[in-house]
Motif scaffolding. Sequence first.
Motif, PDB file in Angstrom:
ATOM      1  N   GLY A 287      41.940  41.269  18.274  1.00 15.98           N
ATOM      2  CA  GLY A 287      43.395  41.209  18.185  1.00 15.98           C
ATOM      3  C   GLY A 287      43.916  39.945  18.814  1.00 15.98           C
ATOM      4  O   GLY A 287      44.022  39.829  20.050  1.00 15.98           O
ATOM      5  N   LEU A 288      44.218  38.932  17.995  1.00 20.89           N
ATOM      6  CA  LEU A 288      44.713  37.664  18.522  1.00 20.89           C
ATOM      7  C   LEU A 288      46.035  37.902  19.251  1.00 20.89           C
ATOM      8  O   LEU A 288      46.901  38.616  18.763  1.00 20.89           O
ATOM      9  CB  LEU A 288      44.905  36.674  17.382  1.00 20.89           C
ATOM     10  N   GLY A 289      46.187  37.313  20.420  1.00 19.37           N
ATOM     11  CA  GLY A 289      47.404  37.479  21.210  1.00 19.37           C
ATOM     12  C   GLY A 289      47.398  38.710  22.088  1.00 19.37           C
ATOM     13  O   GLY A 289      48.370  38.990  22.783  1.00 19.37           O
ATOM     14  N   LYS A 290      46.298  39.446  22.084  1.00 17.38           N
ATOM     15  CA  LYS A 290      46.213  40.676  22.869  1.00 17.38           C
ATOM     16  C   LYS A 290      46.076  40.359  24.352  1.00 17.38           C
ATOM     17  O   LYS A 290      45.369  39.434  24.746  1.00 17.38           O
ATOM     18  CB  LYS A 290      45.005  41.497  22.413  1.00 17.38           C
ATOM     19  N   LEU A 291      46.738  41.141  25.203  1.00 21.40           N
ATOM     20  CA  LEU A 291      46.639  41.002  26.647  1.00 21.40           C
ATOM     21  C   LEU A 291      45.637  42.015  27.200  1.00 21.40           C
ATOM     22  O   LEU A 291      45.514  43.120  26.675  1.00 21.40           O
ATOM     23  CB  LEU A 291      48.002  41.218  27.310  1.00 21.40           C
ATOM     24  N   ILE A 292      44.939  41.626  28.268  1.00 23.91           N
ATOM     25  CA  ILE A 292      44.004  42.542  28.924  1.00 23.91           C
ATOM     26  C   ILE A 292      44.734  43.236  30.069  1.00 23.91           C
ATOM     27  O   ILE A 292      45.283  42.566  30.965  1.00 23.91           O
ATOM     28  CB  ILE A 292      42.760  41.794  29.454  1.00 23.91           C
ATOM     29  N   ASP A 293      44.769  44.563  30.028  1.00 21.49           N
ATOM     30  CA  ASP A 293      45.449  45.356  31.047  1.00 21.49           C
ATOM     31  C   ASP A 293      44.490  45.612  32.212  1.00 21.49           C
ATOM     32  O   ASP A 293      43.475  46.296  32.051  1.00 21.49           O
ATOM     33  CB  ASP A 293      45.921  46.676  30.440  1.00 21.49           C
ATOM     34  N   LEU A 294      44.808  45.084  33.388  1.00 19.24           N
ATOM     35  CA  LEU A 294      43.969  45.271  34.571  1.00 19.24           C
ATOM     36  C   LEU A 294      44.239  46.593  35.284  1.00 19.24           C
ATOM     37  O   LEU A 294      43.525  46.940  36.225  1.00 19.24           O
ATOM     38  CB  LEU A 294      44.180  44.109  35.558  1.00 19.24           C
ATOM     39  N   LYS A 295      45.276  47.302  34.846  1.00 21.42           N
ATOM     40  CA  LYS A 295      45.641  48.611  35.402  1.00 21.42           C
ATOM     41  C   LYS A 295      46.116  48.532  36.852  1.00 21.42           C
ATOM     42  O   LYS A 295      46.425  49.559  37.461  1.00 21.42           O
ATOM     43  CB  LYS A 295      44.467  49.597  35.324  1.00 21.42           C
ATOM     44  N   THR A 296      46.165  47.350  37.404  1.00 21.27           N
ATOM     45  CA  THR A 296      46.666  47.158  38.757  1.00 21.27           C
ATOM     46  C   THR A 296      47.085  45.709  38.895  1.00 21.27           C
ATOM     47  O   THR A 296      46.693  44.863  38.085  1.00 21.27           O
ATOM     48  CB  THR A 296      45.596  47.488  39.809  1.00 21.27           C
ATOM     49  N   PHE A 297      47.870  45.416  39.912  1.00 20.79           N
ATOM     50  CA  PHE A 297      48.295  44.033  40.128  1.00 20.79           C
ATOM     51  C   PHE A 297      47.250  43.312  40.979  1.00 20.79           C
ATOM     52  O   PHE A 297      46.846  43.800  42.034  1.00 20.79           O
ATOM     53  CB  PHE A 297      49.662  43.992  40.829  1.00 20.79           C
ATOM     54  N   VAL A 298      46.824  42.145  40.483  1.00 19.18           N
ATOM     55  CA  VAL A 298      45.802  41.356  41.167  1.00 19.18           C
ATOM     56  C   VAL A 298      46.370  39.978  41.466  1.00 19.18           C
ATOM     57  O   VAL A 298      47.017  39.362  40.613  1.00 19.18           O
ATOM     58  CB  VAL A 298      44.527  41.224  40.296  1.00 19.18           C
TER      59      VAL A 298
END
Length: 420
Positions: A287-298
């Motif tokens: 999926g071009l433009g897809k963001l990776i969700d880290l599920k937490t703030f890093v």
Amino acid sequence: MINRIYPFLLLILILASFFHVQAIVLGISLVIIFMPLKQHLAVIKTTRIFAALLLPAILGLIAGYQNSNYLILKDLYYFAIPVLFILAGIVLACRVDIEAFLKTLVFAGVLTSVMVTGISISYMGFGALLDPYSAHYAMGIIGAPGPPIALACLLFTWKFNIRLFRSRWFNLFVAINAFGVYMCASRTYVIIMGCFMLLLVADKVKKMWVIPTIFVMIMIAFLIPTDIFKATSSETFMSKMLGSFNELKMGDYNTEQDINLKYRGYESFMALKGYAEGDTKDWIFGGLGKLIDLKTFVRLGEDTDFQYIPVLHNGWLYILVKTGIVGVVTYILVFFGLIITNWKKYADAKGKPAIRMFAALTIGCIFSLLLTNYIVTALFNVEMCIIMITLGYSYLNFNSLVFRLKEREKAIVLEYAKAY
């Protein structure tokens, strides 16, 4: 006259990549590609095999067309980087003779070594000579793999009795570039140097499959969770080297400390998890433009926390998430196909020295890119432009020399047939 400009442009491009000035690096690359050249279209056609690397990104729009236009364009930019630099190297092969190109790479390595040493001393004094990793950390992220590439060029010309410099200059440049690799204190550059050093003796191995198998096993090892190389500290360069596998491995992350200490492994873990949660279309095309969700703030910047990230350190998972299994398979087919083709000529002890040298440089560049792609997204990193340009230059010269050799052999056969 215009052809004399190209070695200078290449030198400036490499020095700009040292300071990570992307605008200058990309600008010079485009100038090299688009300056007038006889049979320009024919030259560009030789990049067809590398242009195939753009196809998965285009197909990635099937699943990612609804994503942010900005993020889609950003991904397209990253996927265009290897094709752009390899094309620049191919055009340089038509502009710059072999001796001038190799000497430019050596001089770039020398300048890079001097600069990194000088900057390190300016930050930490002469103590930087004993602790280059601390100096490297203090002065921030700058550098380019000029020294390992220059050292590889010198050693391969020596191996195949191709004389670039007189003995005293050769020895001096080898020493300077070897010291430059040390002063860069970069795990990535050590891996690059290791790939070329392995190739120096690889042609002595009788079984053609041995070295590629070792390389694949090393790549797989990066994916296997292990504590064998676990380091107790990250303050020294050696402990960082020993902790590389532990930092990259994917596993359980129970605390914030686990995430911070093994962030590259954590982001890879979350990327793979997000990919697995997608549907069939996502698995195949990404999926071009897809963001990776880290599920937490890093904390990824000096004072910025992120939950969603567009780019990964692990280039192979970046390809998988953005272009799916189609992308991974395409990259493997293109690069391993080149390795097989070049390996046959490199392993031929009776082959022409120039052909064997360019085969070795091509294989070394590919090995370096594929392996470091796990760590620094090397295929999409402007810092690695010197490797991709060298790959393009070596690719065209290898194929050109092989073609000329075949034509010469055909002519000899015809002459022999006419005589009888």
